[in-house]
Motif scaffolding. Structure first.
Motif, PDB file in Angstrom:
ATOM      1  N   SER A  34       0.819  -1.211   0.000  1.00  0.00           N
ATOM      2  CA  SER A  34       0.000   0.000   0.000  1.00  0.00           C
ATOM      3  C   SER A  34       0.856   1.266   0.000  1.00  0.00           C
ATOM      4  N   GLY A  35       2.162   1.099   0.174  1.00  0.00           N
ATOM      5  CA  GLY A  35       3.058   2.246   0.123  1.00  0.00           C
ATOM      6  C   GLY A  35       3.487   2.785   1.476  1.00  0.00           C
ATOM      7  N   VAL A  36       3.009   2.181   2.547  1.00  0.00           N
ATOM      8  CA  VAL A  36       3.403   2.624   3.884  1.00  0.00           C
ATOM      9  C   VAL A  36       4.836   2.171   4.151  1.00  0.00           C
ATOM     10  N   GLU A  37       5.632   3.058   4.690  1.00  0.00           N
ATOM     11  CA  GLU A  37       7.004   2.714   5.053  1.00  0.00           C
ATOM     12  C   GLU A  37       6.972   1.922   6.360  1.00  0.00           C
ATOM     13  N   VAL A  38       7.317   0.647   6.272  1.00  0.00           N
ATOM     14  CA  VAL A  38       7.299  -0.231   7.432  1.00  0.00           C
ATOM     15  C   VAL A  38       8.693  -0.256   8.048  1.00  0.00           C
ATOM     16  N   PRO A  39       8.783  -0.072   9.365  1.00  0.00           N
ATOM     17  CA  PRO A  39      10.102  -0.101  10.012  1.00  0.00           C
ATOM     18  C   PRO A  39      10.718  -1.495   9.966  1.00  0.00           C
ATOM     19  N   GLN A  40      11.902  -1.614  10.509  1.00  0.00           N
ATOM     20  CA  GLN A  40      12.604  -2.891  10.536  1.00  0.00           C
ATOM     21  C   GLN A  40      11.770  -3.945  11.245  1.00  0.00           C
ATOM     22  N   LEU A  41      11.686  -5.125  10.634  1.00  0.00           N
ATOM     23  CA  LEU A  41      10.865  -6.218  11.159  1.00  0.00           C
ATOM     24  C   LEU A  41      11.698  -7.470  11.384  1.00  0.00           C
ATOM     25  N   THR A  42      11.405  -8.145  12.460  1.00  0.00           N
ATOM     26  CA  THR A  42      11.834  -9.522  12.651  1.00  0.00           C
ATOM     27  C   THR A  42      10.559 -10.309  12.875  1.00  0.00           C
ATOM     28  N   MET A  43      10.314 -11.276  12.014  1.00  0.00           N
ATOM     29  CA  MET A  43       9.111 -12.099  12.118  1.00  0.00           C
ATOM     30  C   MET A  43       9.527 -13.528  12.437  1.00  0.00           C
ATOM     31  N   VAL A  44       9.002 -14.043  13.538  1.00  0.00           N
ATOM     32  CA  VAL A  44       9.240 -15.430  13.924  1.00  0.00           C
ATOM     33  C   VAL A  44       7.947 -16.184  13.645  1.00  0.00           C
ATOM     34  N   LEU A  45       8.014 -17.101  12.706  1.00  0.00           N
ATOM     35  CA  LEU A  45       6.853 -17.883  12.308  1.00  0.00           C
ATOM     36  C   LEU A  45       7.024 -19.298  12.845  1.00  0.00           C
ATOM     37  N   ALA A  46       5.985 -19.836  13.449  1.00  0.00           N
ATOM     38  CA  ALA A  46       6.049 -21.180  14.021  1.00  0.00           C
ATOM     39  C   ALA A  46       4.854 -21.992  13.550  1.00  0.00           C
ATOM     40  N   GLY A  47       5.111 -23.167  13.007  1.00  0.00           N
ATOM     41  CA  GLY A  47       4.024 -24.012  12.521  1.00  0.00           C
ATOM     42  C   GLY A  47       3.237 -23.326  11.427  1.00  0.00           C
ATOM     43  N   SER A  48       3.920 -22.665  10.521  1.00  0.00           N
ATOM     44  CA  SER A  48       3.267 -21.822   9.513  1.00  0.00           C
ATOM     45  C   SER A  48       2.429 -22.614   8.519  1.00  0.00           C
ATOM     46  N   VAL A  49       1.222 -22.100   8.255  1.00  0.00           N
ATOM     47  CA  VAL A  49       0.338 -22.686   7.251  1.00  0.00           C
ATOM     48  C   VAL A  49       0.522 -22.037   5.882  1.00  0.00           C
ATOM     49  N   LEU A  50       1.514 -21.174   5.756  1.00  0.00           N
ATOM     50  CA  LEU A  50       1.798 -20.588   4.449  1.00  0.00           C
ATOM     51  C   LEU A  50       2.363 -21.660   3.519  1.00  0.00           C
ATOM     52  N   PRO A  51       2.123 -21.531   2.214  1.00  0.00           N
ATOM     53  CA  PRO A  51       2.748 -22.474   1.282  1.00  0.00           C
ATOM     54  C   PRO A  51       4.275 -22.323   1.305  1.00  0.00           C
ATOM     55  N   SER A  52       4.970 -23.407   1.113  1.00  0.00           N
ATOM     56  CA  SER A  52       6.435 -23.384   1.124  1.00  0.00           C
ATOM     57  C   SER A  52       7.010 -22.514   0.011  1.00  0.00           C
TER      58      SER A  52
END
Length: 181
Positions: A34-52
């Motif tokens: 959407s164009g928003v400037e997102v700050p630095q991120l660390t994302m910890v995903l566990a047991g993710s249902v996202l496709p590989s």
């Protein structure tokens, strides 16, 4: 959005499990698009249902310091169901995200089921809490046992069934029609 805008100079750490990984990644992806400037991120995903094969490059390229850690459970059979039957989902929390493991996208493999992150004493203290204080070297962890039958043959059958999951509702309608006529 306001939180990101007001704290553009801060680092955000997100922890998400199961379907929460889907919601968190898709939300951050949509905010960035959407164009928003997102700050630095660390994302910890566990047991993710996202496709590989989910493309995380948009998030990683948005900020050169963004990091995604994907913790996987070797015995996370719930994700076989996600991969085989649920549209737009997969089993990245079992097999990892496809691509290169490096200091910014890390698949870590552990022996455990879908919720072992919360059930094994000391797991969060060892793997998750140090991230908050930047006291951890985010490296590859692969302490899972390998089974040719389970990880080779059965997992490939599940991956193959993913290609058919959009046909399952039609199959169910056909069976109901046949049984009720």
């Amino acid at each position: 959005l306001d939180l990101f805008k007001a704290n553009h100079d801060k680092q955000f750490v997100f922890y998400a499990h199961s379907f929460g990984t889907y919601l968190a990644v898709r939300a951050v992806d949509d905010i960035i698009k959407s164009g928003v400037e997102v700050p630095q991120l660390t994302m910890v995903l566990a047991g993710s249902v996202l496709p590989s094969n989910y493309n995380l490059n948009h998030i990683l390229e948005h900020n050169k310091n963004n990091v995604i850690i994907n913790d996987c459970g070797n015995n996370d059979y719930v994700l076989w169901i996600s991969e085989a039957l649920v549209p737009s989902t997969g089993m990245a929390g079992r097999t990892g995200f496809y691509g290169v493991n490096n200091s910014r996208l890390v698949n870590r493999y552990h022996p455990g089921n879908h919720s072992h992150y919360f059930e094994i004493e000391g797991f969060m203290e060892k793997y998750w809490l140090p991230i908050l204080w930047k006291e951890t070297l985010i490296g590859n962890t692969d302490i899972r046992p390998f089974s040719f039958i389970e990880h080779g043959i059965l997992e490939q059958l599940v991956v193959f069934s993913r290609k058919l999951k959009f046909a399952y509702p039609l199959l169910a309608i056909f069976i109901l029609y046949y049984l009720l006529r």
